[in-house]
Write a protein that holds these residues in place. Sequence first.
Motif, PDB file in Angstrom:
ATOM      1  N   LEU A  30      46.824  33.872  32.417  1.00 36.05           N
ATOM      2  CA  LEU A  30      45.899  32.797  32.068  1.00 36.05           C
ATOM      3  C   LEU A  30      45.463  33.045  30.731  1.00 36.05           C
ATOM      4  O   LEU A  30      45.735  34.280  29.908  1.00 36.05           O
ATOM      5  CB  LEU A  30      44.409  33.446  32.743  1.00 36.05           C
TER       6      LEU A  30
ATOM      7  N   GLU B  46      51.679  35.708  41.241  1.00 34.60           N
ATOM      8  CA  GLU B  46      51.000  36.057  40.414  1.00 34.60           C
ATOM      9  C   GLU B  46      50.922  34.894  39.402  1.00 34.60           C
ATOM     10  O   GLU B  46      51.252  33.706  39.199  1.00 34.60           O
ATOM     11  CB  GLU B  46      51.914  36.984  39.572  1.00 34.60           C
TER      12      GLU B  46
ATOM     13  N   ALA C  54      47.410  28.006  32.424  1.00 40.80           N
ATOM     14  CA  ALA C  54      47.701  28.934  33.322  1.00 40.80           C
ATOM     15  C   ALA C  54      49.265  28.824  33.446  1.00 40.80           C
ATOM     16  O   ALA C  54      49.602  27.859  33.648  1.00 40.80           O
ATOM     17  CB  ALA C  54      47.027  28.919  34.567  1.00 40.80           C
TER      18      ALA C  54
ATOM     19  N   THR D 223      48.153  37.991  30.188  1.00 42.39           N
ATOM     20  CA  THR D 223      47.314  36.797  29.410  1.00 42.39           C
ATOM     21  C   THR D 223      48.272  36.083  28.617  1.00 42.39           C
ATOM     22  O   THR D 223      49.351  36.725  27.919  1.00 42.39           O
ATOM     23  CB  THR D 223      46.332  37.632  28.359  1.00 42.39           C
TER      24      THR D 223
ATOM     25  N   ARG E  81      47.347  36.365  41.665  1.00 43.90           N
ATOM     26  CA  ARG E  81      46.997  37.598  41.130  1.00 43.90           C
ATOM     27  C   ARG E  81      47.102  37.676  39.591  1.00 43.90           C
ATOM     28  O   ARG E  81      48.386  37.228  39.241  1.00 43.90           O
ATOM     29  CB  ARG E  81      47.914  38.712  41.979  1.00 43.90           C
ATOM     30  N   ARG E  82      46.124  37.843  39.251  1.00 46.57           N
ATOM     31  CA  ARG E  82      46.389  37.745  37.448  1.00 46.57           C
ATOM     32  C   ARG E  82      47.205  39.124  37.122  1.00 46.57           C
ATOM     33  O   ARG E  82      46.980  40.190  37.118  1.00 46.57           O
ATOM     34  CB  ARG E  82      45.012  38.037  36.824  1.00 46.57           C
TER      35      ARG E  82
ATOM     36  N   ALA F  11      40.559  32.579  31.584  1.00 46.60           N
ATOM     37  CA  ALA F  11      40.335  33.966  32.424  1.00 46.60           C
ATOM     38  C   ALA F  11      38.656  34.251  32.287  1.00 46.60           C
ATOM     39  O   ALA F  11      38.218  34.566  33.287  1.00 46.60           O
ATOM     40  CB  ALA F  11      40.994  35.181  31.707  1.00 46.60           C
TER      41      ALA F  11
END
Length: 574
Positions: free
Chosen positions: A115, A112, A154, A140, A136-137, A120
Amino acid sequence: MRSLFDLTWRLLRGGGRRGLLGSSLTLAAVAVSTALLLFAVAVNFAFAGRAERGAWRNPVPLTGTETGQARAVQAVRTGFVGDRALTVVHLAVLAPGLALPPGVPRLPAPGEVLLSPALAELAADDPSVAARVPGRRAGTIGDEALVHPGELVALAGHTPGEAIMTAQWKGDYRLGPSASKVADLTGAPSSDATAYQALAAVASVLMVVPLLVFGGAAARLTVARRDRRLSSLRLVGATPGQVVAMTVAEAVVTALAGALCGLLLYAAAIWPLTGVRIAGGGWFASDIWPGVLPVGAVLLAVPLLVGLSAVVGLRRVVVGPLGVARRQTPPGMRFVRVLVLIACLAATPLLGAGVSLTVVVAVLSAAFLAVNLAGPWVVGVIGRITAATARRPAALLAGRRLVDDPRSAWRTVSGVALTGFVAGFIGLLTPSASLSIENDPMTAWLLRDIRTGTLIVLVVSFLVAIVSAGITAASSILDRRQTYALLRLAGTDLAVLDRARLLETLVPLTVMGGGSIAAGVCCALPFARLTMSGTGALTLLVCVVAGFAGVIAAGAASRPLLRSVTADPAPRPD
């Protein structure tokens, strides 16, 4: 005591239109000083806030005896997307209970990635950027974990055995700290953040000292009118304590109103200031606002400084009111003022790369104040030379005025003279664009930021200088309005009076401006070895031209006031 303050208020109101104008000049001077002082203070809090928010990505590794406390392995990689830095924090959790830094909603699981909003958005539009932050995002990163708005950051989750946690970095810039075992994500300010904080501290000194001098000079605006009024009260029976109390009350009330206006002025400037790009980005509004306590301290300190400065000049009124009433020339100043400046400049060769920031700031502050201390003495000498060599009435009037009140003449040019010191100091330290390396974007970034910081300091200094010259020029006319009016009544041409006023400013400015630039260059020499370039000489030239033009324009702006006061030779009951 109440009757004393009532009398002070009556004197403030009873000064007439020109008395109100004099108080308004003081208020304006204090307002500008307060607004710029808040900016100089906020700069340090802004860089400190950036350093604190970015510390979580600068891990503090555990020592050999602390490895049992390790809760995670952390590695930081820094690259560039164009001229924007891209920071990826790789994190492998070893044990539960790892505390989250502010702005990070949760820890990413292996595979994971969290971002920042700007990253993003960029990754969604540019596949090459998305490939640099695989995973995988899962969330935030908030503003509390970002150094500046729009930062590309990130936070990627991994298992401890993944190769990326130990592989050598072969990106487009450099490896950050190698993978480290950490007990938490507290971290420490990076070396870059610490360097920016040091530069901000030096820049603050270059801005704050002229502001303090200007703020103190604001208390002495229209000083001749006030001294004559207080000396009259002293002669009719007012005690020294009453004279001091009335002076403090008048100065503090005016200064407090000016400080509040300055606060409003600075608040209005916060939004434009957030767009100034330093270290890759702009600022959050909370960075530019230093906080309630610092703001309160400035609002308290400014009126106290103005009140103290007003009291310092009262010795003649308290001890010798008759001399003030008769307008006797005060005794000359001592050469020890110049000796203090020489001693401060002699200490600058001791500075260098190995000297602590505290010593550098202390020596620069002392040199600044020494220039301001020596200025009136030099102006007095200039006046005697000008009067002795005068061949025209205007030069004679200017020289005699400089001898009669060198402190007042110095206040008119001190802003530009002290700006000359700033220009001489940072002119040599301004790196040229040719020093930037195209294969080292971080160096180009830093040099660009130094040039930006230099421009900001010069703009602030020149704003202080020009406002100071304009306000003190108008105040000087109000102080001497009866003298000007009587000279005009005796047949002196208005153009002669205006030329004398111009010479009274330009002659000391030429000498003291050049001397201040030389003093600034002297203080900069220990640091200029790595950055000296032709850009510095160009900066100095622009400073000299702009300074003289600003003072001439300020004097021209007050010419209608001179015409107005010479039209009415009758004394006013101040």
